[in-house]
Design an enzyme around this catalytic site. Structure first.
Site, PDB file in Angstrom:
ATOM      1  N   ASP A   9       5.201  -8.814  -2.372  1.00  0.00           N
ATOM      2  CA  ASP A   9       6.271  -7.859  -2.029  1.00  0.00           C
ATOM      3  C   ASP A   9       6.730  -7.112  -3.287  1.00  0.00           C
ATOM      4  OD1 ASP A   9       7.207 -10.333  -2.872  1.00  0.00           O
ATOM      5  OD2 ASP A   9       8.874 -10.446  -1.454  1.00  0.00           O
ATOM      6  N   ASP A  21      -4.229   0.834   0.114  1.00  0.00           N
ATOM      7  CA  ASP A  21      -3.773   2.013   0.873  1.00  0.00           C
ATOM      8  C   ASP A  21      -2.511   2.564   0.220  1.00  0.00           C
ATOM      9  OD1 ASP A  21      -5.777   1.720   2.796  1.00  0.00           O
ATOM     10  OD2 ASP A  21      -4.412   2.157   4.458  1.00  0.00           O
TER      11      ASP A  21
HETATM   12 MG    MG Z   1      -8.081  -0.786   4.504  1.00  0.00          MG
END
Ligand code: MG
Ligand code: IPM
Length: 360
Positions: A224, A252
């Protein structure tokens, strides 16, 4: 002797960006006299439509027997039924597992002229150069059980198992350390050791590896916090090593730093044998067939193929340089600039034109 490469264009924009990559590899093949032979095969949704499975045994065997595999993207709404037993992604996961590709390398570099394409403040983007080393054949992607359960009172449940073995952790952290030696010799291991037992084992084994690499600056952070630091102080990272799921999510997120997910390549490699090279983006069904997809992630994946599977460092650098030059000259696909943008084909031509005249 020819070098055999299997190309799996896959679904959505996969065929469009694969086509770009094949043109680049053809150019490289003649420029460096490599005699690269590419053979296209079906994988993913297109294979389900044709053969009823996402990856046939024949295609898997072809991939294993090739020098390297180049992959576009898999999946799409057509095959996205949550109850479907056969899914395009199974082909990719089987390929990774059966080819023993335990390491997925995802380099994240921010091109100085793409700062404005990122939603982050420009000053945060200076000197961002990260290599994410994602574990690729273990963890929650492959843990058993993974199933639906209906209890007697009718409650429907689902379970996935996050399992890591010591040897899986050791080999990926060792590889991260080795790769960091050609960089800034700094490795950050990312886990969720405050909650997950598999992460506590991860941390313990990672520490054993770090102990025998006193020259490497190492640290651990929780996933996190890593997600936050990736956008609040991205330039602090050098090599990040992490599990399958965390690596998927964090890359991503990190792609946003570069201006577009379409820019990022990846290399999946094992102990030996052929590697698999693919952009980190998906099949982007919303823009498929329009000829506007960004081919850079896929083209840079061919550079990684040349570097890691063919040992052709000069050819790899030539591609990276050609992409940089095209960007410096203002060439942009629509994801990077919606005002004045080039099609996939035009962007590819711009890159190839520069590639032809580069001398490294
Ligand atoms: Mg991916
Ligand atoms: C990736 C993709 C895949 C993954 C999907 C398509 C299975 O998101 O390569 O990052 O989750 O590994």
């Amino acid at each position: 002797m020819s070098i055999k490469i299997v190309v799996l264009p896959g679904d959505g924009i996969g065929p469009e960006v694969s086509n770009a990559a094949q043109l680049v590899l053809d150019t490289i093949s003649s420029k460096f006299n490599l005699n690269i032979q590419m053979e296209e095969k079906l994988m993913g949704g297109v294979s389900i439509d044709q053969h009823g499975v996402a990856l046939t045994d024949e295609t898997l065997a072809d991939c294993i027997n090739a020098k390297a595999v180049l992959l576009g993207a898999v999946g799409g709404p057509k095959w996205d039924n949550p109850n479907a037993k056969i899914r395009p992604e199974q082909g990719l996961l089987t390929l990774r597992k059966e080819m023993g590709l335990f390491a997925n390398l995802r380099p994240i570099k921010v091109h100085p002229q793409l700062h404005d394409a990122s939603p982050l403040k420009n000053n945060l983007l200076n000197d961002v150069d990260i290599l994410v080393v994602r574990e690729l054949t273990g963890g929650i992607y492959f843990g058993k059980p993974s199933e639906r359960i209906i209890s007697q009172n009718g409650t429907l449940s689902a379970v996935d198992s996050m399992i890591y073995n010591d040897f899986e952790i050791k080999r990926i952290v060792e590889l991260a350390c080795k790769l960091s030696e050609n960089r800034k010799s700094s490795v950050t291991s990312v886990d969720k050791a405050n909650v997950l037992e598999s992460s506590r084992l991860w941390r313990q084994i990672a520490n054993n590896v770090f102990d025998v690499h006193p020259n490497i600056k190492s640290n651990h952070i929780l996933v996190d916090a890593a997600a936050m630091h990736l956008i609040s102080q991205p330039a602090k990272f050098d090599v990040i090593v992490t599990s399958n799921l965390f690596g998927d999510i964090l890359t991503d997120e990190a792609s946003v730093l570069t201006g577009s997910m379409g820019n990022l390549p990846s290399a999946s490699i094992g102990k030996n044998g052929p590697g698999l090279y693919e952009p980190i983006h998906g099949s982007a069904p919303d823009i498929a067939g329009k000829g506007i997809a960004n081919p850079i992630g896929m083209i840079l994946s061919t550079a990684l193929l040349l570097r890691y599977s063919l040992d052709q460092e000069k050819a790899a650098m030539s591609i990276e340089k050609a992409v940089n030059l095209a960007l410096e000259d203002g060439c942009r696909t629509v994801d990077l600039n919606d005002q004045k943008s080039l099609s996939t084909q035009e962007m590819t031509n711009e890159i190839i034109m520069r590639l032809e005249s580069i001398n490294i």
